[in-house]
Write a protein that holds these residues in place. Sequence first.
Motif, PDB file in Angstrom:
ATOM      1  N   ASP A  41       0.833  -1.206   0.000  1.00 41.94           N
ATOM      2  CA  ASP A  41       0.000   0.000   0.000  1.00 41.94           C
ATOM      3  C   ASP A  41       0.871   1.261   0.000  1.00 41.94           C
ATOM      4  O   ASP A  41       0.564   2.233  -0.684  1.00 41.94           O
ATOM      5  CB  ASP A  41      -1.002  -0.001   1.150  1.00 41.94           C
ATOM      6  N   LEU A  42       1.974   1.214   0.727  1.00 39.85           N
ATOM      7  CA  LEU A  42       2.893   2.347   0.760  1.00 39.85           C
ATOM      8  C   LEU A  42       3.565   2.552  -0.599  1.00 39.85           C
ATOM      9  O   LEU A  42       3.692   3.677  -1.091  1.00 39.85           O
ATOM     10  CB  LEU A  42       3.949   2.137   1.853  1.00 39.85           C
ATOM     11  N   TRP A  43       3.951   1.471  -1.250  1.00 40.54           N
ATOM     12  CA  TRP A  43       4.621   1.584  -2.545  1.00 40.54           C
ATOM     13  C   TRP A  43       3.676   2.116  -3.618  1.00 40.54           C
ATOM     14  O   TRP A  43       4.044   2.974  -4.408  1.00 40.54           O
ATOM     15  CB  TRP A  43       5.197   0.221  -2.957  1.00 40.54           C
ATOM     16  N   ILE A  44       2.426   1.611  -3.628  1.00 39.74           N
ATOM     17  CA  ILE A  44       1.438   2.075  -4.615  1.00 39.74           C
ATOM     18  C   ILE A  44       1.211   3.575  -4.466  1.00 39.74           C
ATOM     19  O   ILE A  44       1.118   4.306  -5.451  1.00 39.74           O
ATOM     20  CB  ILE A  44       0.114   1.288  -4.463  1.00 39.74           C
ATOM     21  N   TRP A  45       1.122   4.044  -3.239  1.00 37.38           N
ATOM     22  CA  TRP A  45       0.945   5.475  -2.990  1.00 37.38           C
ATOM     23  C   TRP A  45       2.206   6.251  -3.360  1.00 37.38           C
ATOM     24  O   TRP A  45       2.134   7.316  -3.964  1.00 37.38           O
ATOM     25  CB  TRP A  45       0.583   5.694  -1.520  1.00 37.38           C
ATOM     26  N   SER A  46       3.377   5.716  -3.039  1.00 37.06           N
ATOM     27  CA  SER A  46       4.643   6.408  -3.283  1.00 37.06           C
ATOM     28  C   SER A  46       4.906   6.637  -4.762  1.00 37.06           C
ATOM     29  O   SER A  46       5.457   7.668  -5.134  1.00 37.06           O
ATOM     30  CB  SER A  46       5.812   5.613  -2.692  1.00 37.06           C
ATOM     31  N   VAL A  47       4.525   5.684  -5.607  1.00 34.38           N
ATOM     32  CA  VAL A  47       4.781   5.833  -7.047  1.00 34.38           C
ATOM     33  C   VAL A  47       3.582   6.415  -7.787  1.00 34.38           C
ATOM     34  O   VAL A  47       3.506   6.359  -9.006  1.00 34.38           O
ATOM     35  CB  VAL A  47       5.216   4.498  -7.691  1.00 34.38           C
ATOM     36  N   ARG A  48       2.637   6.962  -7.038  1.00 37.64           N
ATOM     37  CA  ARG A  48       1.524   7.731  -7.582  1.00 37.64           C
ATOM     38  C   ARG A  48       0.536   6.928  -8.422  1.00 37.64           C
ATOM     39  O   ARG A  48      -0.064   7.451  -9.351  1.00 37.64           O
ATOM     40  CB  ARG A  48       2.039   8.930  -8.378  1.00 37.64           C
ATOM     41  N   LEU A  49       0.351   5.645  -8.104  1.00 37.25           N
ATOM     42  CA  LEU A  49      -0.694   4.886  -8.774  1.00 37.25           C
ATOM     43  C   LEU A  49      -2.061   5.253  -8.193  1.00 37.25           C
ATOM     44  O   LEU A  49      -3.064   5.193  -8.884  1.00 37.25           O
ATOM     45  CB  LEU A  49      -0.447   3.387  -8.644  1.00 37.25           C
ATOM     46  N   LEU A  50      -2.085   5.614  -6.904  1.00 36.70           N
ATOM     47  CA  LEU A  50      -3.298   6.116  -6.248  1.00 36.70           C
ATOM     48  C   LEU A  50      -2.950   7.390  -5.493  1.00 36.70           C
ATOM     49  O   LEU A  50      -1.803   7.593  -5.094  1.00 36.70           O
ATOM     50  CB  LEU A  50      -3.866   5.067  -5.288  1.00 36.70           C
ATOM     51  N   LYS A  51      -3.959   8.238  -5.282  1.00 35.88           N
ATOM     52  CA  LYS A  51      -3.709   9.561  -4.711  1.00 35.88           C
ATOM     53  C   LYS A  51      -3.388   9.560  -3.225  1.00 35.88           C
ATOM     54  O   LYS A  51      -2.629  10.393  -2.759  1.00 35.88           O
ATOM     55  CB  LYS A  51      -4.910  10.476  -4.953  1.00 35.88           C
ATOM     56  N   THR A  52      -3.998   8.648  -2.467  1.00 29.58           N
ATOM     57  CA  THR A  52      -3.783   8.648  -1.029  1.00 29.58           C
ATOM     58  C   THR A  52      -3.390   7.258  -0.544  1.00 29.58           C
ATOM     59  O   THR A  52      -3.710   6.249  -1.184  1.00 29.58           O
ATOM     60  CB  THR A  52      -5.050   9.084  -0.261  1.00 29.58           C
ATOM     61  N   ARG A  53      -2.729   7.232   0.577  1.00 32.10           N
ATOM     62  CA  ARG A  53      -2.333   5.938   1.151  1.00 32.10           C
ATOM     63  C   ARG A  53      -3.563   5.175   1.619  1.00 32.10           C
ATOM     64  O   ARG A  53      -3.636   3.962   1.475  1.00 32.10           O
ATOM     65  CB  ARG A  53      -1.364   6.166   2.317  1.00 32.10           C
ATOM     66  N   SER A  54      -4.540   5.886   2.152  1.00 33.41           N
ATOM     67  CA  SER A  54      -5.756   5.200   2.590  1.00 33.41           C
ATOM     68  C   SER A  54      -6.503   4.592   1.405  1.00 33.41           C
ATOM     69  O   SER A  54      -7.106   3.526   1.524  1.00 33.41           O
ATOM     70  CB  SER A  54      -6.654   6.138   3.384  1.00 33.41           C
ATOM     71  N   ALA A  55      -6.456   5.241   0.233  1.00 32.58           N
ATOM     72  CA  ALA A  55      -7.077   4.670  -0.969  1.00 32.58           C
ATOM     73  C   ALA A  55      -6.332   3.407  -1.395  1.00 32.58           C
ATOM     74  O   ALA A  55      -6.947   2.428  -1.828  1.00 32.58           O
ATOM     75  CB  ALA A  55      -7.082   5.684  -2.102  1.00 32.58           C
ATOM     76  N   ALA A  56      -5.012   3.403  -1.252  1.00 29.91           N
ATOM     77  CA  ALA A  56      -4.217   2.222  -1.584  1.00 29.91           C
ATOM     78  C   ALA A  56      -4.537   1.076  -0.628  1.00 29.91           C
ATOM     79  O   ALA A  56      -4.687  -0.078  -1.055  1.00 29.91           O
ATOM     80  CB  ALA A  56      -2.730   2.562  -1.532  1.00 29.91           C
ATOM     81  N   VAL A  86       7.931  -3.721 -10.541  1.00 33.77           N
ATOM     82  CA  VAL A  86       8.691  -2.910  -9.593  1.00 33.77           C
ATOM     83  C   VAL A  86      10.153  -2.840 -10.041  1.00 33.77           C
ATOM     84  O   VAL A  86      10.801  -3.867 -10.223  1.00 33.77           O
ATOM     85  CB  VAL A  86       8.591  -3.499  -8.169  1.00 33.77           C
ATOM     86  N   GLN A  87      10.675  -1.628 -10.211  1.00 29.31           N
ATOM     87  CA  GLN A  87      12.067  -1.411 -10.574  1.00 29.31           C
ATOM     88  C   GLN A  87      12.891  -0.925  -9.382  1.00 29.31           C
ATOM     89  O   GLN A  87      14.051  -1.255  -9.274  1.00 29.31           O
ATOM     90  CB  GLN A  87      12.175  -0.367 -11.694  1.00 29.31           C
ATOM     91  N   ARG A  88      12.276  -0.064  -8.556  1.00 24.24           N
ATOM     92  CA  ARG A  88      12.961   0.487  -7.385  1.00 24.24           C
ATOM     93  C   ARG A  88      12.008   0.494  -6.218  1.00 24.24           C
ATOM     94  O   ARG A  88      10.803   0.666  -6.373  1.00 24.24           O
ATOM     95  CB  ARG A  88      13.395   1.939  -7.665  1.00 24.24           C
ATOM     96  N   ILE A  89      12.553   0.334  -5.027  1.00 29.19           N
ATOM     97  CA  ILE A  89      11.766   0.402  -3.798  1.00 29.19           C
ATOM     98  C   ILE A  89      11.842   1.826  -3.262  1.00 29.19           C
ATOM     99  O   ILE A  89      12.932   2.373  -3.098  1.00 29.19           O
ATOM    100  CB  ILE A  89      12.324  -0.582  -2.742  1.00 29.19           C
ATOM    101  N   VAL A  90      10.681   2.433  -3.049  1.00 32.76           N
ATOM    102  CA  VAL A  90      10.623   3.772  -2.442  1.00 32.76           C
ATOM    103  C   VAL A  90       9.681   3.712  -1.255  1.00 32.76           C
ATOM    104  O   VAL A  90       8.680   3.011  -1.272  1.00 32.76           O
ATOM    105  CB  VAL A  90      10.164   4.849  -3.451  1.00 32.76           C
ATOM    106  N   ARG A  91      10.006   4.462  -0.221  1.00 30.25           N
ATOM    107  CA  ARG A  91       9.197   4.477   0.996  1.00 30.25           C
ATOM    108  C   ARG A  91       8.483   5.796   1.208  1.00 30.25           C
ATOM    109  O   ARG A  91       7.607   5.899   2.045  1.00 30.25           O
ATOM    110  CB  ARG A  91      10.077   4.163   2.206  1.00 30.25           C
ATOM    111  N   LYS A  92       8.869   6.813   0.453  1.00 31.87           N
ATOM    112  CA  LYS A  92       8.229   8.127   0.566  1.00 31.87           C
ATOM    113  C   LYS A  92       7.691   8.503  -0.808  1.00 31.87           C
ATOM    114  O   LYS A  92       8.242   8.101  -1.826  1.00 31.87           O
ATOM    115  CB  LYS A  92       9.232   9.172   1.025  1.00 31.87           C
ATOM    116  N   ARG A  93       6.636   9.309  -0.820  1.00 34.10           N
ATOM    117  CA  ARG A  93       6.042   9.735  -2.082  1.00 34.10           C
ATOM    118  C   ARG A  93       7.045  10.572  -2.864  1.00 34.10           C
ATOM    119  O   ARG A  93       7.675  11.474  -2.322  1.00 34.10           O
ATOM    120  CB  ARG A  93       4.775  10.538  -1.809  1.00 34.10           C
TER     121      ARG A  93
END
Length: 131
Positions: A9-24, A65-72
């Motif tokens: 959920d954090l990764w989906i939000w970080s790479v901008r697939l969804l707008k909010t973490r709660s939506a992810a 997934v190419q890179r792991i990101v923890r922040k948006r």
Amino acid sequence: MDEGTVRIDLWIWSVRLLKTRSAATAACKAGHVRLNDERAKPSAAVRIGDEVRLRHEGRERIVVVQRIVRKRVGAPAAAECLIDKSPPPPPREMLIPVGRRDRGAGRPTKRDRRELDRLRLHPKGPGDRPD
């Protein structure tokens, strides 16, 4: 989780697939997110090379997934974090079927409105009138 993983959920939000973490998180709980062809819980670990499928707004996004990101991150950086294998989106005309009136037709008359109401209510027989 070790260094090479992050919550999906954090990764989906970080790479901008969804707008909010709660939506992810909600998408994961609703079963709209699959990780390597298996339904993913919000806490599932994402690693480099994993395939993430996300159903959102009537289309399916397929990314690797190419890179792991923890922040948006910004959009250019987010594009570097994934490989998009999604099918092209459907044409805009196909997404939203909207009833249209002819240009210049103005507002519907009382007779037009009654016909529309009759169509919406689906009366039982030819003599039935909605009350």
